[in-house]
Design a protein around this motif. Structure first.
Motif, mmCIF file in Angstrom:
data_model
loop_
_atom_site.group_PDB
_atom_site.id
_atom_site.type_symbol
_atom_site.label_atom_id
_atom_site.label_comp_id
_atom_site.label_asym_id
_atom_site.label_seq_id
_atom_site.Cartn_x
_atom_site.Cartn_y
_atom_site.Cartn_z
ATOM 1 N N MET A 33 6.165 -26.169 -19.195
ATOM 2 C CA MET A 33 7.321 -25.726 -20.153
ATOM 3 C C MET A 33 7.934 -27.109 -20.708
ATOM 4 O O MET A 33 8.209 -27.187 -22.008
ATOM 5 C CB MET A 33 8.530 -24.918 -19.326
ATOM 6 N N GLU A 34 8.008 -28.099 -19.761
ATOM 7 C CA GLU A 34 8.649 -29.254 -20.281
ATOM 8 C C GLU A 34 7.751 -30.030 -21.215
ATOM 9 O O GLU A 34 8.184 -30.712 -22.132
ATOM 10 C CB GLU A 34 8.828 -30.224 -18.869
ATOM 11 N N ALA A 39 13.836 -18.729 -25.768
ATOM 12 C CA ALA A 39 13.497 -18.569 -24.308
ATOM 13 C C ALA A 39 12.122 -17.893 -24.382
ATOM 14 O O ALA A 39 11.362 -18.492 -23.383
ATOM 15 C CB ALA A 39 14.578 -17.702 -23.791
ATOM 16 N N ALA A 40 11.689 -17.073 -25.064
ATOM 17 C CA ALA A 40 10.251 -16.398 -24.862
ATOM 18 C C ALA A 40 9.206 -17.574 -25.242
ATOM 19 O O ALA A 40 8.078 -17.561 -24.350
ATOM 20 C CB ALA A 40 10.200 -15.411 -25.754
ATOM 21 N N ASP A 41 9.622 -18.555 -26.162
ATOM 22 C CA ASP A 41 8.421 -19.633 -26.580
ATOM 23 C C ASP A 41 8.297 -20.223 -25.515
ATOM 24 O O ASP A 41 7.184 -20.812 -25.010
ATOM 25 C CB ASP A 41 9.044 -20.252 -27.960
ATOM 26 N N LEU A 42 9.281 -20.949 -24.679
ATOM 27 C CA LEU A 42 9.293 -21.786 -23.693
ATOM 28 C C LEU A 42 8.621 -20.857 -22.340
ATOM 29 O O LEU A 42 7.719 -21.728 -21.673
ATOM 30 C CB LEU A 42 10.791 -22.006 -23.330
ATOM 31 N N LEU A 43 8.865 -19.737 -22.112
ATOM 32 C CA LEU A 43 8.056 -18.931 -20.940
ATOM 33 C C LEU A 43 6.730 -18.883 -21.274
ATOM 34 O O LEU A 43 5.821 -19.004 -20.449
ATOM 35 C CB LEU A 43 9.016 -17.825 -20.719
ATOM 36 N N HIS A 44 6.411 -18.616 -22.596
ATOM 37 C CA HIS A 44 4.893 -18.372 -22.931
ATOM 38 C C HIS A 44 4.383 -19.868 -22.684
ATOM 39 O O HIS A 44 2.925 -19.856 -22.226
ATOM 40 C CB HIS A 44 4.711 -17.882 -24.302
ATOM 41 N N ALA A 45 4.915 -20.730 -23.467
ATOM 42 C CA ALA A 45 4.387 -22.014 -23.101
ATOM 43 C C ALA A 45 4.151 -22.623 -21.453
ATOM 44 O O ALA A 45 3.230 -22.939 -21.329
ATOM 45 C CB ALA A 45 5.313 -23.248 -23.796
ATOM 46 N N GLY A 46 5.190 -22.196 -20.793
ATOM 47 C CA GLY A 46 4.869 -22.515 -19.375
ATOM 48 C C GLY A 46 3.632 -21.856 -18.858
ATOM 49 O O GLY A 46 3.235 -22.261 -17.890
ATOM 50 N N ALA A 47 3.413 -20.711 -19.214
ATOM 51 C CA ALA A 47 2.336 -19.850 -18.826
ATOM 52 C C ALA A 47 0.848 -20.638 -19.350
ATOM 53 O O ALA A 47 -0.211 -20.294 -18.667
ATOM 54 C CB ALA A 47 2.155 -18.537 -19.103
ATOM 55 N N PHE A 48 0.642 -21.007 -20.452
ATOM 56 C CA PHE A 48 -0.561 -21.287 -21.114
ATOM 57 C C PHE A 48 -0.805 -22.682 -21.789
ATOM 58 O O PHE A 48 -1.925 -23.118 -22.113
ATOM 59 C CB PHE A 48 -0.610 -20.284 -22.259
ATOM 60 N N TYR A 49 0.321 -23.474 -21.774
ATOM 61 C CA TYR A 49 0.111 -24.744 -22.295
ATOM 62 C C TYR A 49 -0.426 -25.749 -21.333
ATOM 63 O O TYR A 49 0.014 -25.636 -20.044
ATOM 64 C CB TYR A 49 1.572 -25.359 -22.601
#
Length: 67
Positions: free
Chosen positions: A37-38, A56-66
């Motif tokens: 996420m960071e 918030a959804a973009d950050l959470l999604h990024a946390g899972a897949f980035y």
């Protein structure tokens, strides 16, 4: 996603996906999830979403897949 209800649906879908084994998730542990996420928030050149639910959804999604 533009409201609380759709954000909650998104969270339920993420939880379900993770509960199914999260095999596709790059970050299946909390530390790596937060790190992703960071990193995404730091690296992304996309403008910040004006809608806080979408952001918030973009950050959470990024946390899972980035990566």
């Amino acid at each position: 996603m533009n409201d609380r209800a759709s954000f909650l649906e998104f969270l339920a879908a993420m939880r379900s996906d993770f509960g199914a084994g999260a095999l596709a998730w790059e970050s299946a542990k909390l530390g790596s999830f937060l790190e992703a996420m960071e990193a995404w928030a730091t690296d992304s050149s996309l403008p910040v979403q004006a809608n806080p639910w979408r952001h918030a959804a973009d950050l959470l999604h990024a946390g899972a897949f980035y990566e």
